[in-house]
Every structure is written in C-alpha cells, then in structure tokens.
Enzyme design. Structure first.
Site, PDB file in Angstrom:
ATOM      1  N   SER A  47     -10.789  -0.887   1.180  1.00 60.97           N
ATOM      2  CA  SER A  47     -11.072  -1.075  -0.241  1.00 60.97           C
ATOM      3  C   SER A  47     -12.516  -0.669  -0.545  1.00 60.97           C
ATOM      4  O   SER A  47     -12.914   0.439  -0.191  1.00 60.97           O
ATOM      5  CB  SER A  47     -10.778  -2.525  -0.623  1.00 60.97           C
ATOM      6  OG  SER A  47     -10.710  -2.669  -2.014  1.00 60.97           O
TER       7      SER A  47
ATOM      8  N   ASP B 145       0.503  -0.273  -2.303  1.00 58.28           N
ATOM      9  CA  ASP B 145      -0.825  -0.437  -2.930  1.00 58.28           C
ATOM     10  C   ASP B 145      -0.872   0.384  -4.212  1.00 58.28           C
ATOM     11  O   ASP B 145      -0.864   1.608  -4.172  1.00 58.28           O
ATOM     12  CB  ASP B 145      -1.897   0.050  -1.931  1.00 58.28           C
ATOM     13  CG  ASP B 145      -3.324  -0.139  -2.455  1.00 58.28           C
ATOM     14  OD1 ASP B 145      -3.495  -0.479  -3.647  1.00 58.28           O
ATOM     15  OD2 ASP B 145      -4.252   0.061  -1.658  1.00 58.28           O
TER      16      ASP B 145
ATOM     17  N   HIS C 265      -2.198  -3.928  -2.129  1.00 55.15           N
ATOM     18  CA  HIS C 265      -3.531  -3.528  -1.693  1.00 55.15           C
ATOM     19  C   HIS C 265      -4.056  -4.420  -0.568  1.00 55.15           C
ATOM     20  O   HIS C 265      -4.742  -3.965   0.340  1.00 55.15           O
ATOM     21  CB  HIS C 265      -4.472  -3.575  -2.891  1.00 55.15           C
ATOM     22  CG  HIS C 265      -5.883  -3.220  -2.554  1.00 55.15           C
ATOM     23  ND1 HIS C 265      -6.232  -1.967  -2.085  1.00 55.15           N
ATOM     24  CD2 HIS C 265      -7.029  -3.938  -2.602  1.00 55.15           C
ATOM     25  CE1 HIS C 265      -7.539  -1.946  -1.853  1.00 55.15           C
ATOM     26  NE2 HIS C 265      -8.042  -3.117  -2.158  1.00 55.15           N
TER      27      HIS C 265
END
Lengths: 366, 199
Positions: free
Chosen positions: A147, A313, A346
C-alpha cells in the site's frame, strides 16, 4: 500525543529538504529493528509501513498491546526471516509514533499542528534514507512495502536507485487515482468538520477531533475490504437484536464493526497526521516527478523488482500494478509480477494469504 | 539440479548462448528458465498467463510477469532480448502472425515450437472418424482447447516466408524423440523452429 512512550529514535544530523521547498530541521525518525546486521551490512531489509502503520512491525504495539502489524510475515523462520535478515522499520515523518510530525514540538516549543510542512511520499523516503545513512546501511538487500509502503519502495527505487538491490511492492500504485483522492478527501473533510479539530490546534486543549477521525477511518476501512469479504463476514445480519430499531443505532453488524474500527483507531492515531499523510499519498505520482513517463523514473535502476496485486483489491487494483510492471519492462528492469487470489480486498497483504508468503520468500531467496 | 526438460525445451536450452538475455513467452512453471539460468547463466525473464504457475516461478526466484502475451509483449522495447522463446504457445495466440512479428521485434532470434496438425495420427483421426482429434499431445476436446489456430509444419514455413522471417534451424519430434526432417509434415508430432529477422 505519544511523547511519553519510549520509542527508539534517530535524530537526523542535517535539515531535511522537502518537495514543497521547505526544510524540516532536526527531524527525528522512530524505528525498530529485528535480526542481526551482518558484518558486511548486506542483509538489511527496509520495510515501509502503510498509511496508519508504524515501526512496530514484529513486536507488540506499545499503545494497543496488539502484535506487530506484520508479525505473520517477519520473524525467525518466517518469509522475511530475521534469522537471516536485519529488518528495519521506521515511523514515517508526518506520522505520530515517535517520528517528527504535526504533533511534535516546533523549534518555538509549541506543537507544529498545521504549521507542519506539507510532505510527500518522496519526503518520507528522504527521511528513511537519512535513517539508513545514520545506521550505516549503504545498500539494502531489499526494500519492501504494501500500500503506501509500496509507494515508498517504488519511490526509493526511482529516486535513490543505488540504495536497494531488490524492490518488493505489494498492493500498491505509482500514482494516486481520482477515486483514491476522493476517498481521502472524505476523510479529511470529516476531521476538519469536527468542531474539536480547532483549525488543527487541539493539542493540550482537552478535546481532539475523535469523531471526525473515527469517521475518516470508517470510510477508509471500507476501501480496504472487498464486497465479498464484507458480505461473508456480516451480510445484513443485525447486531445484538432481533429486529430493526427504526432508529440510527448500529442495527447492522457491519455498522457496529465500523464504529469499533473507528473508535479503536483514535486511541492510537493523531488526526493531523492523518491529514498530512493522506495528502502525501494524494500528491503521489512517480511519473510526474520524472517528466511524465514512468519508464523514465526506473531507467537508472539496477534493482530486481517484484510486484504483487490481489484480485479483490479495488483500492489499488491489478491494473495499477500492471502499469508499474509495463514501465519496468520498458526500462529493462528484471521484474516479476503476480496477481494473487484472495478474498480480503486491499488488506490481503496483511492477512493470511499463503501464496504471498511463498512469493516473498522466493523473491528474497532468488 | 533442474528436472529433465521436454525434448523441444532441451533442444532450445542447448542452443541458447551463455549469458544471453532470454524471454520465455508462456514460460509455464519456469523449468526452462531455471535450467537456462543455472546452466547457461542467462538473464532469464518470462511471461505466463496462469497466476498459479507465475507464483511457482517467483517462488523459484525467477523474474516472471503474469500477463497475456497477445497484449503484453508490446510493453517490451525493441531488441530487449537476444532470444525469445515461444514453446507450444503459437497455436493459442489470437494472431500467430502478429505474435511472431512481436517475438522478433523484442528478440533478435526466436525459438518457436508447436504441435503439428498434419501429423499422420491427426490426419487419420479426421479421415477415418471424421472428428477433431484428441491425442496424447493435444488431449483437450475441440470446444475446450486453448489451441485456436491449428498449424502444420508447412503452414509455419509458408508464414515465415510471407513475413520475411529467416528459418535458421528446424527440429522434429514424435513421442518425445527427435525424428528426421524427411516427411516431417507427416511424421512429426511437433516441431521446433529457430528463426531470425532477415537482415
């Protein structure tokens, strides 16, 4: 807010120049390390944390007491094996767990609050590189991140191409999309609409914008999950009741869960840090920093890359990872890419996905 | 030590120069790439569409990208590789002619292997039974097969000629053993060609 906690910190000897043109004087970087640094210093892995993460990667969090955020990945005999590697994880500048951020004291002795300069992902990486210099680590075995951590890993590869031999970027992107920015703006507006925010000057004033920060976290948390995961976990089930209340209590389990996530978050995170870090992510665009062409950003790299995305995601979907991979191909960099199947959205990079363990261990070994 | 390679892959492996830059398109589980890396010290890269196979490649420490060769070859620069390899994949390409052109754009040379649809057992099956053959080498029924462009040795040679591609070498195999080029269009179960851009 956490000044009393005994974080391990490093004071950068030189002022930190920022993308905004401002300079951060006397920046401190809080960090943790795991495993021994080899005599030749060739076994160092830098792990970069995500938006609300911290340096407590594989050791208990000092506020929540919960295990480190990547305890399942980092440790003796684990995919990032601390019997072999010296793992460094630092709190980014702008954050609130020991590194210099808006809650820190400015040179005039008062908290920076909104006087803290606006920072970028590249500024965060500048801070991390400053820390590596202080630790005497010239070249990392690998820089790893998921991320926002993946953004830092890519930024390090693009801007400090000699500092890492391997780059592992998970569930990430080379630029923030309009949708990403839109979700962050909802969070920021929630914080700034809270009367307790007080223009950001709430430190020591008895009230902090917990309601706003909690709403920001709730909105963001939805983007970290998948519809499939939410449906499986909660569906439309009611929370501790037989029937709808015809009111605005948390009737649904999913509401109760989000409120819990929001209220837990305000215990450990500073609202102004949330504003600054989401801003840094929104400004992030590696191609823009390099004349508009992403391949140019990676032209000078000698690193091997591994890019991983997850099929569920939708915050940083696989297409964003492919975009990075195509640029790396065009730059001639050795790159692996795999889209892993996982139901957790995610957040999959933080959860139990054995395929990710195998990919990471294989990439570090190869 | 790498496992024993399929005969066409072994023939390719024997021809790849030491230290070459190699792209294996449709690299499967990476057996050839791993062998090339270990035995020949090549800079080995791969593309593979199946995520489970890519995961195995990455776990082996190989640089393999999950992607669709029909689409993703365009993202590699001209002449990025000394050798491009397309083993048993040509017949699955959306446009085999475009695929060949792309192979020889990114690579100076290419090795291409494919099942020969003019193999006598195939012909016999069609002739005698009037049905699309299902063989040991092409085990999937016509409606489920990934092989959408059936090709013969002669077809390939004609296509290469039409595209201005030079055929440097050819090898033929039946039941995992090399057979002579005489009557290959009848006798070969599958074929391997080494091709290059005509100067």
């Amino acid at each position: 807010m956490n000044a009393a906690l005994p974080h391990r910190t490093c004071r950068l000897p030189a002022p930190l120049p920022l993308d905004s043109g401002q300079v951060l004087e006397g920046a401190e970087i809080a960090y943790e390390t795991y495993g021994e640094l080899a005599a030749d210093k060739g076994n160092a892995i830098l792990v970069c944390h995500a938006l609300t993460g911290d340096q407590y990667l594989a050791s208990p969090h000092p506020i929540t007491g919960k295990p480190g955020w990547w305890e399942r990945m980092v440790g003796p005999g684990k995919p990032i094996d601390t019997d072999r590697f010296h793992v460094v994880c630092a709190n980014v500048i702008g954050s609130c767990l020991g590194s210099t951020g808006p809650a820190s004291l400015a040179p005039d002795g008062a908290p920076y609050a909104m006087r803290f300069p606006v920072i970028t992902i590249r500024d965060m990486v500048r801070g991390l590189v400053g820390l590596l210099d202080e630790l005497g680590i010239a070249r990392l075995h690998t820089v790893v991140g998921g991320s926002m951590g993946g953004m830092q890993a890519l930024s390090l590869a693009a801007n400090w191409p000699d500092r890492a031999a391997r780059v592992l970027a998970i569930a990430t992107t080379a630029r923030h999309s309009a949708q990403n920015i839109a979700f962050h703006e909802v969070g920021r507006q929630a914080i700034m609409a809270d009367p307790a925010w007080q223009g950001g000057d709430y430190y020591g004033k008895g009230a902090s914008p917990d309601a706003g920060l909690s709403v920001a976290r709730m909105a963001a948390h939805i983007t970290y999950l998948s519809e499939e995961g939410l449906t499986e976990k909660f569906g439309r089930r009611l929370q501790d009741r037989e029937a709808k209340s015809f009111g605005f209590d948390a009737d649904f389990q999913v509401e109760s869960y989000l409120r819990y996530q929001g209220s837990g978050f305000v215990q450990r995170f500073d609202a102004n840090s949330y504003l600054y870090i989401t801003r840094a992510m929104d400004y992030f665009d590696i191609a823009e920093e390099h004349g508009g062409l992403l391949a140019t950003a990676f032209a000078g790299t000698g690193a091997r890359f591994c890019v991983v995305s997850f099929d569920s995601d939708w915050l940083y979907p696989t297409a964003e990872s492919r975009h990075v991979v195509h640029a790396l191909n065009a730059a001639g960099a050795p790159v692996s890419f795999v889209e892993l199947s996982a139901p957790f959205g995610h957040d999959s990079f933080l959860l139990d996905v054995p395929a990710l363990d195998r990919v990471i261990a294989g990439f570090l070994d190869g | 030590m790498a496992e024993a390679l399929r005969p066409d892959l072994a023939a390719i492996a024997a021809r790849v120069p030491q230290g070459a830059r190699v792209l294996d398109v449709g690299c499967g589980d990476g057996a050839l790439l791993e062998s090339l890396r270990q035995e020949r010290g090549v800079d080995a890269r791969g593309i593979e569409i199946d995520g489970a196979l890519v995961e195995r490649c990455v776990a082996r420490g190989l640089s393999v990208v999950q992607g669709d060769a029909d689409r993703d070859l365009t993202f590699y620069p001209d002449g990025a590789f000394d050798v491009a390899i397309l083993s048993q994949t040509l017949q699955t390409a959306a446009r085999p002619d475009h695929m060949l052109a792309e192979l020889l754009r990114v690579g100076r040379r290419a090795f291409v292997s494919f099942p020969n649809f003019a193999y006598w057992r195939m012909r016999w099956s069609l002739l005698s039974r009037g049905r699309m053959p299902v063989t040991r080498h092409l085990p999937v029924s016509w409606y489920a097969t990934a092989n959408i462009h059936h090709v013969t040795v002669k077809d390939f040679e004609e296509l290469a000629d039409a595209l201005g591609i030079a055929i440097e070498n050819r090898w033929f195999f039946t039941r995992e053993r090399e057979v002579s080029p005489t009557g290959a269009n009848w006798r070969a179960e599958y074929a391997l060609f080494e091709v290059s851009r005509k100067a």
